[in-house]
Motif scaffolding. Structure first.
Motif, PDB file in Angstrom:
ATOM      1  N   ASN A 193     -76.962 -34.921 -62.241  1.00  0.00           N
ATOM      2  CA  ASN A 193     -77.211 -35.154 -63.661  1.00  0.00           C
ATOM      3  C   ASN A 193     -76.025 -34.619 -64.464  1.00  0.00           C
ATOM      4  N   PRO A 194     -75.108 -35.491 -64.860  1.00  0.00           N
ATOM      5  CA  PRO A 194     -73.888 -35.032 -65.539  1.00  0.00           C
ATOM      6  C   PRO A 194     -74.137 -34.128 -66.742  1.00  0.00           C
ATOM      7  N   LYS A 195     -75.139 -34.427 -67.543  1.00  0.00           N
ATOM      8  CA  LYS A 195     -75.428 -33.598 -68.718  1.00  0.00           C
ATOM      9  C   LYS A 195     -75.878 -32.190 -68.293  1.00  0.00           C
ATOM     10  N   VAL A 196     -76.749 -32.145 -67.304  1.00  0.00           N
ATOM     11  CA  VAL A 196     -77.252 -30.860 -66.801  1.00  0.00           C
ATOM     12  C   VAL A 196     -76.124 -30.088 -66.111  1.00  0.00           C
ATOM     13  N   LEU A 197     -75.302 -30.802 -65.347  1.00  0.00           N
ATOM     14  CA  LEU A 197     -74.186 -30.160 -64.660  1.00  0.00           C
ATOM     15  C   LEU A 197     -73.211 -29.559 -65.664  1.00  0.00           C
ATOM     16  N   LYS A 198     -72.909 -30.290 -66.698  1.00  0.00           N
ATOM     17  CA  LYS A 198     -72.000 -29.778 -67.722  1.00  0.00           C
ATOM     18  C   LYS A 198     -72.599 -28.538 -68.386  1.00  0.00           C
ATOM     19  N   GLN A 199     -73.895 -28.575 -68.638  1.00  0.00           N
ATOM     20  CA  GLN A 199     -74.572 -27.409 -69.230  1.00  0.00           C
ATOM     21  C   GLN A 199     -74.521 -26.215 -68.271  1.00  0.00           C
TER      22      GLN A 199
END
Length: 131
Positions: free
Chosen positions: A118-124
């Motif tokens: 999950n790119p958004k979760v990974l970035k977070q």
């Protein structure tokens, strides 16, 4: 004159050391923030030190990602049974759910895969650990 040269040499060494040290610490932050989602996923999955920092951040009760991770674990069919069993057997230990997850290799693996996919979760997650 010799004292002046010595003072200038010490000042030059001091400045050189700290300028090199500060540039080294900013390289990973810049590199990670410039990565594409696939590159960030690859970096995350191939770097156990980064994964361990994310795990530590997830165990922290003040982690903003902790609530999302808990919801994922409670609703994912692969993890739901183990998580609900833990909560049912330990009703007063809801704050220890992430510790339980991190002590269970299967659940930890599922959680790390969810984060990396999950790119958004990974970035977070990467921002939580200062990257």
């Amino acid at each position: 004159m010799k004292k002046l040269v010595l003072v200038l040499l010490v000042a030059l060494c001091f400045t050189t050391f700290y300028s090199c040290h500060s540039s080294k610490s900013s390289v990973p932050t810049t590199a990670v923030s410039d990565m594409s989602a696939d590159q960030m996923k690859s970096y995350f999955m191939s770097n156990p030190d980064v994964q361990n920092k994310v795990k530590d951040a997830l165990v922290d009760e003040n982690s903003p990602l902790r609530k999302q991770a808990t919801e994922y674990l409670k609703t994912n069919p692969d993890t739901q049974a183990k998580v609900t069993d833990f909560i049912a057997k330990n009703p007063d230990a809801k704050g220890n759910l992430m510790k339980y997850v991190m002590d269970n290799p299967e659940l930890t693996n599922k959680l790390m895969n969810w984060i990396s996919n999950n790119p958004k979760v990974l970035k977070q997650a990467m921002s939580l650990i200062g990257m």
